[in-house]
Design a protein around this motif. Structure first.
Motif, PDB file in Angstrom:
ATOM      1  N   TRP A  71      35.999  46.902  42.903  1.00  8.05           N
ATOM      2  CA  TRP A  71      36.262  45.900  41.876  1.00  8.05           C
ATOM      3  C   TRP A  71      37.566  45.157  42.175  1.00  8.05           C
ATOM      4  CZ3 TRP A  71      39.013  46.982  36.771  1.00  8.05           C
ATOM      5  CH2 TRP A  71      39.006  45.846  35.957  1.00  8.05           C
ATOM      6  N   TYR A  72      38.603  45.887  42.594  1.00  8.46           N
ATOM      7  CA  TYR A  72      39.882  45.268  42.917  1.00  8.46           C
ATOM      8  C   TYR A  72      39.726  44.316  44.115  1.00  8.46           C
ATOM      9  CZ  TYR A  72      44.682  44.662  44.437  1.00  8.46           C
ATOM     10  OH  TYR A  72      45.854  44.112  44.820  1.00  8.46           O
ATOM     11  N   CYS A  74      36.999  42.807  45.093  1.00  5.82           N
ATOM     12  CA  CYS A  74      36.215  41.648  44.651  1.00  5.82           C
ATOM     13  C   CYS A  74      37.083  40.704  43.831  1.00  5.82           C
ATOM     14  CB  CYS A  74      35.024  42.129  43.836  1.00  5.82           C
ATOM     15  SG  CYS A  74      33.972  40.800  43.254  1.00  5.82           S
ATOM     16  N   ASP A  75      37.904  41.234  42.953  1.00  2.00           N
ATOM     17  CA  ASP A  75      38.785  40.407  42.137  1.00  2.00           C
ATOM     18  C   ASP A  75      39.873  39.758  42.991  1.00  2.00           C
ATOM     19  OD1 ASP A  75      39.530  39.383  39.606  1.00  2.00           O
ATOM     20  OD2 ASP A  75      41.122  40.905  39.449  1.00  2.00           O
TER      21      ASP A  75
END
Length: 78
Positions: A71-72, A74-75
Motif C-alpha cells: 500500500w505504501y 502504491c501510494d
C-alpha cells in the motif's frame, strides 16, 4: 567470502541505499519473494507443530505487514 561475492553484496547494498531504488521492479520483486518465503516458513512451521496458534498469528501479522508495504509503495508511486 570471495572477492566476486563481496562485490555483488556491496553492489546490492549500494543499489538499495540509492534514493528512489524502492520503486525499482527488481527490488520490489525481491521484497515480494522475501515475504512469500517468510509466509511459507510460517505455514510449514504451523504444519509441523500441528496448528500452533502462534504461527497463525504470525501469519496474520506478516500478511498485514506485506499489505502495508504494498500500500505504501502504491501510494508513494502516485
Amino acid at each position: 567470502m570471495s572477492s566476486e561475492s563481496a562485490v555483488g553484496v556491496s553492489g546490492f547494498f549500494s543499489f538499495v541505499l540509492e534514493p528512489g531504488s524502492s520503486l525499482h521492479p527488481s527490488f520490489l520483486l525481491a521484497v515480494d519473494c522475501a515475504f512469500a518465503v517468510l509466509f511459507l516458513v510460517f505455514v510449514w512451521s504451523a504444519y509441523l507443530t500441528n496448528g500452533n496458534v502462534h504461527f497463525f498469528i504470525l501469519m496474520v501479522i506478516e500478511i498485514a505487514l506485506w499489505t502495508s508495504v504494498k500500500w505504501y509503495i502504491c501510494d508513494f508511486s502516485l
